[in-house]
Design a protein around this motif. Sequence first.
Motif, PDB file in Angstrom:
ATOM      1  N   ARG A 160      38.301 -29.497 117.954  1.00  0.00           N
ATOM      2  CA  ARG A 160      38.843 -30.861 118.086  1.00  0.00           C
ATOM      3  C   ARG A 160      37.971 -31.911 117.409  1.00  0.00           C
ATOM      4  NH1 ARG A 160      41.026 -31.406 124.342  1.00  0.00           N
ATOM      5  NH2 ARG A 160      42.216 -29.459 124.429  1.00  0.00           N
TER       6      ARG A 160
ATOM      7  N   ASP B  11      30.804 -25.943 125.485  1.00  0.00           N
ATOM      8  CA  ASP B  11      32.222 -25.612 125.314  1.00  0.00           C
ATOM      9  C   ASP B  11      32.652 -24.563 126.333  1.00  0.00           C
ATOM     10  OD1 ASP B  11      34.593 -26.187 123.938  1.00  0.00           O
ATOM     11  OD2 ASP B  11      34.400 -24.395 122.695  1.00  0.00           O
TER      12      ASP B  11
ATOM     13  N   ARG C 238      31.885 -32.393 124.802  1.00  0.00           N
ATOM     14  CA  ARG C 238      32.275 -31.671 126.018  1.00  0.00           C
ATOM     15  C   ARG C 238      31.541 -32.210 127.233  1.00  0.00           C
ATOM     16  NH1 ARG C 238      35.060 -30.580 121.953  1.00  0.00           N
ATOM     17  NH2 ARG C 238      35.872 -28.477 121.606  1.00  0.00           N
TER      18      ARG C 238
ATOM     19  N   TYR D 238      36.993 -18.030 126.755  1.00  0.00           N
ATOM     20  CA  TYR D 238      38.325 -18.336 126.246  1.00  0.00           C
ATOM     21  C   TYR D 238      39.175 -17.067 126.216  1.00  0.00           C
ATOM     22  CZ  TYR D 238      42.038 -20.040 123.190  1.00  0.00           C
ATOM     23  OH  TYR D 238      43.260 -20.386 122.668  1.00  0.00           O
TER      24      TYR D 238
ATOM     25  N   ARG E 247      35.700 -36.312 133.787  1.00  0.00           N
ATOM     26  CA  ARG E 247      36.674 -35.640 134.655  1.00  0.00           C
ATOM     27  C   ARG E 247      36.166 -35.520 136.081  1.00  0.00           C
ATOM     28  NH1 ARG E 247      39.612 -29.735 133.654  1.00  0.00           N
ATOM     29  NH2 ARG E 247      40.388 -29.472 135.783  1.00  0.00           N
TER      30      ARG E 247
ATOM     31  N   TYR F 139      33.313 -26.345 129.452  1.00  0.00           N
ATOM     32  CA  TYR F 139      34.565 -27.090 129.329  1.00  0.00           C
ATOM     33  C   TYR F 139      35.763 -26.162 129.493  1.00  0.00           C
ATOM     34  CZ  TYR F 139      38.147 -30.048 127.163  1.00  0.00           C
ATOM     35  OH  TYR F 139      39.274 -30.763 126.912  1.00  0.00           O
ATOM     36  N   VAL F 140      35.698 -24.985 128.869  1.00  0.00           N
ATOM     37  CA  VAL F 140      36.766 -23.992 129.032  1.00  0.00           C
ATOM     38  C   VAL F 140      36.884 -23.593 130.499  1.00  0.00           C
ATOM     39  CG1 VAL F 140      37.442 -21.613 128.501  1.00  0.00           C
ATOM     40  CG2 VAL F 140      36.635 -23.111 126.670  1.00  0.00           C
TER      41      VAL F 140
ATOM     42  N   ARG G  77      38.632 -26.307 132.313  1.00  0.00           N
ATOM     43  CA  ARG G  77      40.050 -26.385 131.938  1.00  0.00           C
ATOM     44  C   ARG G  77      40.901 -25.392 132.716  1.00  0.00           C
ATOM     45  NH1 ARG G  77      40.761 -25.313 125.897  1.00  0.00           N
ATOM     46  NH2 ARG G  77      42.920 -25.119 126.590  1.00  0.00           N
ATOM     47  N   PHE G  78      40.291 -24.291 133.090  1.00  0.00           N
ATOM     48  CA  PHE G  78      41.042 -23.282 133.838  1.00  0.00           C
ATOM     49  C   PHE G  78      40.834 -23.457 135.347  1.00  0.00           C
ATOM     50  CE2 PHE G  78      41.261 -21.492 129.628  1.00  0.00           C
ATOM     51  CZ  PHE G  78      42.509 -20.904 129.598  1.00  0.00           C
ATOM     52  N   ASN G  79      40.842 -24.734 135.753  1.00  0.00           N
ATOM     53  CA  ASN G  79      40.896 -25.112 137.171  1.00  0.00           C
ATOM     54  C   ASN G  79      39.675 -24.677 137.972  1.00  0.00           C
ATOM     55  OD1 ASN G  79      43.532 -26.255 136.842  1.00  0.00           O
ATOM     56  ND2 ASN G  79      44.355 -24.160 136.851  1.00  0.00           N
TER      57      ASN G  79
ATOM     58  N   ARG H 110      33.457 -35.266 128.287  1.00  0.00           N
ATOM     59  CA  ARG H 110      34.737 -34.920 128.913  1.00  0.00           C
ATOM     60  C   ARG H 110      34.537 -34.403 130.335  1.00  0.00           C
ATOM     61  NH1 ARG H 110      39.093 -34.105 125.084  1.00  0.00           N
ATOM     62  NH2 ARG H 110      38.371 -34.472 122.942  1.00  0.00           N
ATOM     63  N   ILE H 111      33.525 -33.541 130.514  1.00  0.00           N
ATOM     64  CA  ILE H 111      33.266 -32.995 131.853  1.00  0.00           C
ATOM     65  C   ILE H 111      32.809 -34.108 132.802  1.00  0.00           C
ATOM     66  CG2 ILE H 111      31.768 -31.460 133.168  1.00  0.00           C
ATOM     67  CD1 ILE H 111      31.739 -29.606 130.677  1.00  0.00           C
TER      68      ILE H 111
END
Length: 617
Positions: free
Chosen positions: A489, A368, A429, A289, A436, A371-372, A375-377, A432-433
């Motif tokens: 979250r 996490d 997480r 992060y 996605r 996941y981070v 999130r950063f493509n 979510r992954i």
Amino acid sequence: MTVAFARDVDGYLPIAAYGIVGDCRSAALVGVDGSIDWLCLPRFNDPSVFGRILDAGKGGYWQISPVDAYRSHQRYRDLTNVLDTVFTTDSGVIVVTDFMPVDEHDLRRGARFHEEPRLIRIVECVAGDVTLRQRFEPAPDFGRSEPQIAISDRNFLVTSEAMDLSLSATVEIFGVDAAFTLHTGEAAAFALCAGRAGRTEYPRWSVEMARGFLRTSLQYWWHWIQQVSYDGPYRQPVWRSALVLKLLTYSPTGAILASATTSLPEAIGGARNWDYRFTWLRDAAFTLYAFFQLGLTSEAEEFFRWLTHRHLAERNTRLPNMFDLSGRARLDEVELTHLDGYRHSRPVRVGNDAAYQLQLDVYGELMDSAYVYARFNHDISAELWKELHGIVELAITRWQERDSSIWEVRSEPQDFTYSKLMCWVAVDRGLRIAERFKHPHDAARWKSARRAMHRRITSQGWSEELGAFTQVLGGDALDSSLLRITQVRFLPDRDPRIVSTIRAIEQHLGEGPLVCRYRLAETEDGLEGNEGAFFMTSFWLPDALAHTGDLEGAQRRFERLLTFASPLGLYSEEVDLQTADLLGNYPQAFTHLALVGAAVNIERARHRKIGARGLHR
């Protein structure tokens, strides 16, 4: 002798009186009196060559300072990890510049022995004339190896069972304790090289060569810092934190160490002294992060590659909590009984038995971090998903077990609320992954587990009497680790339970702007003695306030915390509540990561507030 910090009667400097220099493979602590009191070679977690900070008598050191009374202070060359120590005497001014040479080629070389210097000291007289004293007393292998020193003209050769060292100088040095004089405009240079026993030679050496290494190193740091994208109101402490984090990164792999030192105490004279020269898996999400938020994409990617090459899912029922620089998870803890410890704080430990504890929060931190990363493509490949899938399954299988928690207590395992929270993060997480990237998973089972975790935490981890989430399920003690609930979250940022928990921690565990982990009188952690307030959790509080919308409170607390830094902007793990002295290993990566996270989230809250005002208008 008059200095900003002086050694006590037993020969120890305050922790805040040290600067750090490094080459992303190892690091040295340099005192404000010109003494190098800590250096391990060839790598961070190898035995020390100079260890005076852990034993003023036997630890070994290398000091260059004026013979006469002086005043001194330290400064970093702007936006670098090159350190100047400035000495002022009645007869003149001397600047000692310390650095460990670094450039792109050098970083790729790794930590193996080579002929080029590992540590360089340039001594320059900028006014008048000054007589200096050089004392060179290496103590290899934590002082357990008796070195043999041969002196030839301007060179020392130190031989020991562990390694050989060569010290080359551009002035005459006739002994391990020798004096030399410099006049205005004159300079001397020293180079310390390390090699395998019987293979070290004196390098060709001159002031010009030293300045060449200096220019290259300065250019490296200037180029590197330009990647940092943060440009908010706390630019100076954030950029210094970035430089510290880069310095603590082991360049051959991208792993980041918790700290460069071992056994600096959490309370003077106490036994809470640990070896932090390793990479903790729980640091992963914080590290990624911070690096991504600072624009340090290559560092983030290298760290994630290191992380995902640990083959974690193959370890079946238990993940290691930390690794050494070779990637090993066996870190047997040993006490060095021959060392007295910093200011008589014993024992001195190398290795860390916490590597073998069950710490359930690690599952959440790892997921996490992935996941981070996403999130950063970045893509989560099918191969990597096999690893991550296994970690989610571990979290679901083991979340109801008792563990030793983020704090690595050495008492009996308990049902720590934070550990359960991070198991929820692992599953959340993972879902979510998987959704996605369309990766295979048992969605129904995972969602059921996530609901069960959430219900148990909100029912058994919440105390109506305290108005807060508690340290353990069904308990009545507070724990500042629960400040992280705002970051993951688990509940909406402004949920009354979150706001109330923050308020309770602030009131019960807070001491001014500082925050304790927990109250020792209320928590059995299996250890004797006291400890200071934790900088990491202290920075988590303004971070949490920023998440809940209390921007003024977050800024006020954050700015007060900045006053506790060393004169060079460095933080240790803890701080003494009475004296404000820095305590614990130094500098501490987790503290600087928490500082960066808080600064970034305060800036985000500020922009949200400005945006809301704009919409209102």
